[in-house]
Design a protein around this motif. Sequence first.
Motif, PDB file in Angstrom:
ATOM      1  N   ILE A 124       0.875  -1.185   0.000  1.00  0.00           N
ATOM      2  CA  ILE A 124       0.000   0.000   0.000  1.00  0.00           C
ATOM      3  C   ILE A 124       0.904   1.224   0.000  1.00  0.00           C
ATOM      4  O   ILE A 124       1.721   1.395   0.905  1.00  0.00           O
ATOM      5  CB  ILE A 124      -0.932  -0.008   1.230  1.00  0.00           C
ATOM      6  CG1 ILE A 124      -1.840  -1.245   1.191  1.00  0.00           C
ATOM      7  CG2 ILE A 124      -1.757   1.280   1.279  1.00  0.00           C
ATOM      8  CD1 ILE A 124      -2.531  -1.550   2.514  1.00  0.00           C
ATOM      9  N   ALA A 125       0.785   2.052  -1.017  1.00  0.00           N
ATOM     10  CA  ALA A 125       1.629   3.243  -1.115  1.00  0.00           C
ATOM     11  C   ALA A 125       1.033   4.349  -0.252  1.00  0.00           C
ATOM     12  O   ALA A 125      -0.190   4.431  -0.067  1.00  0.00           O
ATOM     13  CB  ALA A 125       1.707   3.699  -2.572  1.00  0.00           C
ATOM     14  N   THR A 126       1.904   5.172   0.326  1.00  0.00           N
ATOM     15  CA  THR A 126       1.433   6.253   1.192  1.00  0.00           C
ATOM     16  C   THR A 126       2.212   7.523   0.882  1.00  0.00           C
ATOM     17  O   THR A 126       3.363   7.464   0.454  1.00  0.00           O
ATOM     18  CB  THR A 126       1.671   5.923   2.682  1.00  0.00           C
ATOM     19  OG1 THR A 126       3.072   5.871   2.933  1.00  0.00           O
ATOM     20  CG2 THR A 126       1.032   4.602   3.081  1.00  0.00           C
ATOM     21  N   SER A 127       1.569   8.663   1.111  1.00  0.00           N
ATOM     22  CA  SER A 127       2.315   9.913   1.108  1.00  0.00           C
ATOM     23  C   SER A 127       1.587  10.900   2.009  1.00  0.00           C
ATOM     24  O   SER A 127       0.449  10.660   2.432  1.00  0.00           O
ATOM     25  CB  SER A 127       2.508  10.464  -0.304  1.00  0.00           C
ATOM     26  OG  SER A 127       1.272  10.612  -0.948  1.00  0.00           O
ATOM     27  N   LEU A 128       2.285  11.998   2.312  1.00  0.00           N
ATOM     28  CA  LEU A 128       1.763  12.986   3.248  1.00  0.00           C
ATOM     29  C   LEU A 128       1.720  14.344   2.562  1.00  0.00           C
ATOM     30  O   LEU A 128       2.539  14.631   1.684  1.00  0.00           O
ATOM     31  CB  LEU A 128       2.673  13.075   4.484  1.00  0.00           C
ATOM     32  CG  LEU A 128       2.907  11.777   5.246  1.00  0.00           C
ATOM     33  CD1 LEU A 128       3.946  11.999   6.351  1.00  0.00           C
ATOM     34  CD2 LEU A 128       1.612  11.244   5.843  1.00  0.00           C
ATOM     35  N   ALA A 129       0.768  15.166   2.982  1.00  0.00           N
ATOM     36  CA  ALA A 129       0.696  16.539   2.475  1.00  0.00           C
ATOM     37  C   ALA A 129       0.213  17.443   3.602  1.00  0.00           C
ATOM     38  O   ALA A 129      -0.293  16.967   4.619  1.00  0.00           O
ATOM     39  CB  ALA A 129      -0.237  16.613   1.266  1.00  0.00           C
ATOM     40  N   ASP A 130       0.383  18.745   3.394  1.00  0.00           N
ATOM     41  CA  ASP A 130       0.012  19.732   4.413  1.00  0.00           C
ATOM     42  C   ASP A 130      -1.511  19.942   4.382  1.00  0.00           C
ATOM     43  O   ASP A 130      -2.038  20.482   3.405  1.00  0.00           O
ATOM     44  CB  ASP A 130       0.750  21.043   4.096  1.00  0.00           C
ATOM     45  CG  ASP A 130       0.349  22.172   5.030  1.00  0.00           C
ATOM     46  OD1 ASP A 130      -0.506  21.957   5.920  1.00  0.00           O
ATOM     47  OD2 ASP A 130       0.905  23.278   4.864  1.00  0.00           O
ATOM     48  N   PRO A 131      -2.220  19.525   5.443  1.00  0.00           N
ATOM     49  CA  PRO A 131      -3.693  19.588   5.399  1.00  0.00           C
ATOM     50  C   PRO A 131      -4.254  20.992   5.581  1.00  0.00           C
ATOM     51  O   PRO A 131      -5.468  21.185   5.488  1.00  0.00           O
ATOM     52  CB  PRO A 131      -4.114  18.680   6.556  1.00  0.00           C
ATOM     53  CG  PRO A 131      -2.988  18.767   7.528  1.00  0.00           C
ATOM     54  CD  PRO A 131      -1.732  18.962   6.711  1.00  0.00           C
ATOM     55  N   THR A 132      -3.382  21.990   5.848  1.00  0.00           N
ATOM     56  CA  THR A 132      -3.903  23.360   5.892  1.00  0.00           C
ATOM     57  C   THR A 132      -3.963  23.945   4.476  1.00  0.00           C
ATOM     58  O   THR A 132      -4.404  25.065   4.298  1.00  0.00           O
ATOM     59  CB  THR A 132      -3.019  24.273   6.782  1.00  0.00           C
ATOM     60  OG1 THR A 132      -1.723  24.404   6.195  1.00  0.00           O
ATOM     61  CG2 THR A 132      -2.873  23.697   8.185  1.00  0.00           C
ATOM     62  N   ASP A 133      -3.521  23.161   3.491  1.00  0.00           N
ATOM     63  CA  ASP A 133      -3.410  23.634   2.116  1.00  0.00           C
ATOM     64  C   ASP A 133      -4.110  22.632   1.184  1.00  0.00           C
ATOM     65  O   ASP A 133      -3.534  21.626   0.778  1.00  0.00           O
ATOM     66  CB  ASP A 133      -1.898  23.742   1.797  1.00  0.00           C
ATOM     67  CG  ASP A 133      -1.634  24.239   0.391  1.00  0.00           C
ATOM     68  OD1 ASP A 133      -2.590  24.367  -0.398  1.00  0.00           O
ATOM     69  OD2 ASP A 133      -0.448  24.496   0.094  1.00  0.00           O
ATOM     70  N   ALA A 134      -5.386  22.917   0.863  1.00  0.00           N
ATOM     71  CA  ALA A 134      -6.166  21.969   0.055  1.00  0.00           C
ATOM     72  C   ALA A 134      -5.552  21.773  -1.332  1.00  0.00           C
ATOM     73  O   ALA A 134      -5.615  20.678  -1.897  1.00  0.00           O
ATOM     74  CB  ALA A 134      -7.615  22.439  -0.067  1.00  0.00           C
ATOM     75  N   ALA A 135      -4.916  22.828  -1.870  1.00  0.00           N
ATOM     76  CA  ALA A 135      -4.303  22.697  -3.197  1.00  0.00           C
ATOM     77  C   ALA A 135      -3.142  21.695  -3.143  1.00  0.00           C
ATOM     78  O   ALA A 135      -2.954  20.899  -4.070  1.00  0.00           O
ATOM     79  CB  ALA A 135      -3.818  24.060  -3.692  1.00  0.00           C
ATOM     80  N   ALA A 136      -2.368  21.719  -2.041  1.00  0.00           N
ATOM     81  CA  ALA A 136      -1.272  20.753  -1.888  1.00  0.00           C
ATOM     82  C   ALA A 136      -1.837  19.334  -1.813  1.00  0.00           C
ATOM     83  O   ALA A 136      -1.248  18.385  -2.356  1.00  0.00           O
ATOM     84  CB  ALA A 136      -0.463  21.070  -0.628  1.00  0.00           C
ATOM     85  N   PHE A 137      -2.985  19.186  -1.169  1.00  0.00           N
ATOM     86  CA  PHE A 137      -3.613  17.861  -1.104  1.00  0.00           C
ATOM     87  C   PHE A 137      -4.060  17.415  -2.485  1.00  0.00           C
ATOM     88  O   PHE A 137      -3.830  16.278  -2.880  1.00  0.00           O
ATOM     89  CB  PHE A 137      -4.801  17.874  -0.119  1.00  0.00           C
ATOM     90  CG  PHE A 137      -4.501  17.098   1.117  1.00  0.00           C
ATOM     91  CD1 PHE A 137      -3.637  17.608   2.062  1.00  0.00           C
ATOM     92  CD2 PHE A 137      -5.045  15.840   1.315  1.00  0.00           C
ATOM     93  CE1 PHE A 137      -3.312  16.878   3.184  1.00  0.00           C
ATOM     94  CE2 PHE A 137      -4.728  15.102   2.432  1.00  0.00           C
ATOM     95  CZ  PHE A 137      -3.867  15.621   3.377  1.00  0.00           C
ATOM     96  N   ALA A 138      -4.705  18.332  -3.211  1.00  0.00           N
ATOM     97  CA  ALA A 138      -5.181  17.989  -4.562  1.00  0.00           C
ATOM     98  C   ALA A 138      -3.999  17.538  -5.424  1.00  0.00           C
ATOM     99  O   ALA A 138      -4.095  16.559  -6.169  1.00  0.00           O
ATOM    100  CB  ALA A 138      -5.886  19.190  -5.180  1.00  0.00           C
ATOM    101  N   ALA A 139      -2.862  18.246  -5.276  1.00  0.00           N
ATOM    102  CA  ALA A 139      -1.702  17.928  -6.109  1.00  0.00           C
ATOM    103  C   ALA A 139      -1.096  16.574  -5.743  1.00  0.00           C
ATOM    104  O   ALA A 139      -0.431  15.947  -6.568  1.00  0.00           O
ATOM    105  CB  ALA A 139      -0.655  19.038  -5.966  1.00  0.00           C
ATOM    106  N   ALA A 140      -1.309  16.118  -4.514  1.00  0.00           N
ATOM    107  CA  ALA A 140      -0.696  14.859  -4.067  1.00  0.00           C
ATOM    108  C   ALA A 140      -1.562  13.637  -4.381  1.00  0.00           C
ATOM    109  O   ALA A 140      -1.144  12.504  -4.152  1.00  0.00           O
ATOM    110  CB  ALA A 140      -0.423  14.938  -2.561  1.00  0.00           C
ATOM    111  N   ILE A 141      -2.765  13.882  -4.901  1.00  0.00           N
ATOM    112  CA  ILE A 141      -3.659  12.756  -5.221  1.00  0.00           C
ATOM    113  C   ILE A 141      -3.144  12.026  -6.462  1.00  0.00           C
ATOM    114  O   ILE A 141      -2.659  12.642  -7.411  1.00  0.00           O
ATOM    115  CB  ILE A 141      -5.108  13.265  -5.417  1.00  0.00           C
ATOM    116  CG1 ILE A 141      -5.670  13.660  -4.050  1.00  0.00           C
ATOM    117  CG2 ILE A 141      -5.978  12.210  -6.079  1.00  0.00           C
ATOM    118  CD1 ILE A 141      -6.997  14.374  -4.124  1.00  0.00           C
TER     119      ILE A 141
END
Length: 393
Positions: free
Chosen positions: A123-140
């Motif tokens: 199962i692959a995992t990664s982390l992103a800054d949850p105060t920044d929705a754009a950073a989350f979108a980019a990590a999908i």
Amino acid sequence: MSDTPSLIRRTPWPESVSRAVVTPLQPSVVYASPDPDTLDSQYLGQNPGYTYAREGHPNADVLARKIDLLEGAQGGLILGSGMAAVTAALMGILSSGDHVLGGDQLYGRSLRLMSQDLNRFGIATSLADPTDAAAFAAAIRPETKLILLEVVSNPTLRVADIDGIAAIARDRGILLAIDNTFTTPRGFKPFEHGADIVIHSVTKILSGHSDATLGYVATKDPALRKAIYDFAVTTGMTPSPFDCWLAERGIYSFELRYDRSEANARALADHLATLPGVKRVLYPTRSDHPDHNRAVSLLGERGGHMVSFEIEGGRAQANALTRGAPDLAFAPTLGDIGTTLSHPASSSHRALTPEGRAKQGISEGFFRVSVGIEDIDLLKSEFTRAVAASQAV
Ligand SMILES: *Cc1c(COP(=O)(O)O)cnc(C)c1O
């Protein structure tokens, strides 16, 4: 031959025309059914009944119904710890080839599960800054199946853009799991903000007395619930009936304890900010908090029972602070009726390098306080004394 042949037969429970007021504690591992037809009907769900405690027992169910009530959930599961709940939610649902995206300041063991254990199962995992929705979108990624978030992070109390990330998850058909331990259902209701799965460490303020280790996980999707339940039962994440009984007793006073702890936390944050030697105070609803606007829109006045602050100086001053407050337990937990102090650099965040900690704003002078239900004047005087002792070094 025994002198007392009936000794090993259970003595019937004494008859009584009155009933116990308190929930009984039922430690039985097994439950006897009258005949195989009845047992069949239990397994088929046609009759209620327990069979074997690993699969479920009444003290867990009574506690689960209480937390369901708070979260607006049905059929939530009680597991042996908060980490059992996180693990069952992830491993019960995800398969090899899936990707899971988490907030980059999740609870330490959740981070470890993401970064070390899930990878071993493909199962692959990664982390992103949850105060920044754009950073989350980019990590999908195309294979992203689940997002794991906490609303308020430990220990810097950053507030995640839950609504922004929930909208992205909904658009892309990704499951959203929210660990609501810090915020509690009194502060935040994840199902009303698009969560598919809600997780708690019941060990903390829901139970509230630091004497029971338990977790809770709920979802509105019956297929997901079954997947989580089966994984938890197979891997033996069963809670102890006694812990469930203690936590149920604790939860009757949860709302009172939470409200008092939160009022204390707000007042303590403002008090700390006036003390010489305190460089910085973090409390989500204070106007100087970096996520103040989001905190107010997500949590309203519910700033929670956690306060963080930073004093001038380094380890020597930190040592003097905890020694200067012998009645404030210096202990890496939260949610107890009594105020506890945690020092992330020597505990929860010790595995990071000093630079890694500095990136999160965690210095040797940084403390996190889980504020209890004491008299606020006592707390203020204890902190005044402790901070003064730290600055006298
Ligand atoms: C404590 C905690 C957990 C883990 O719970 P345990 O009951 O200690 O296993 C998970 N998430 C958060 C946010 C916590 O504070």
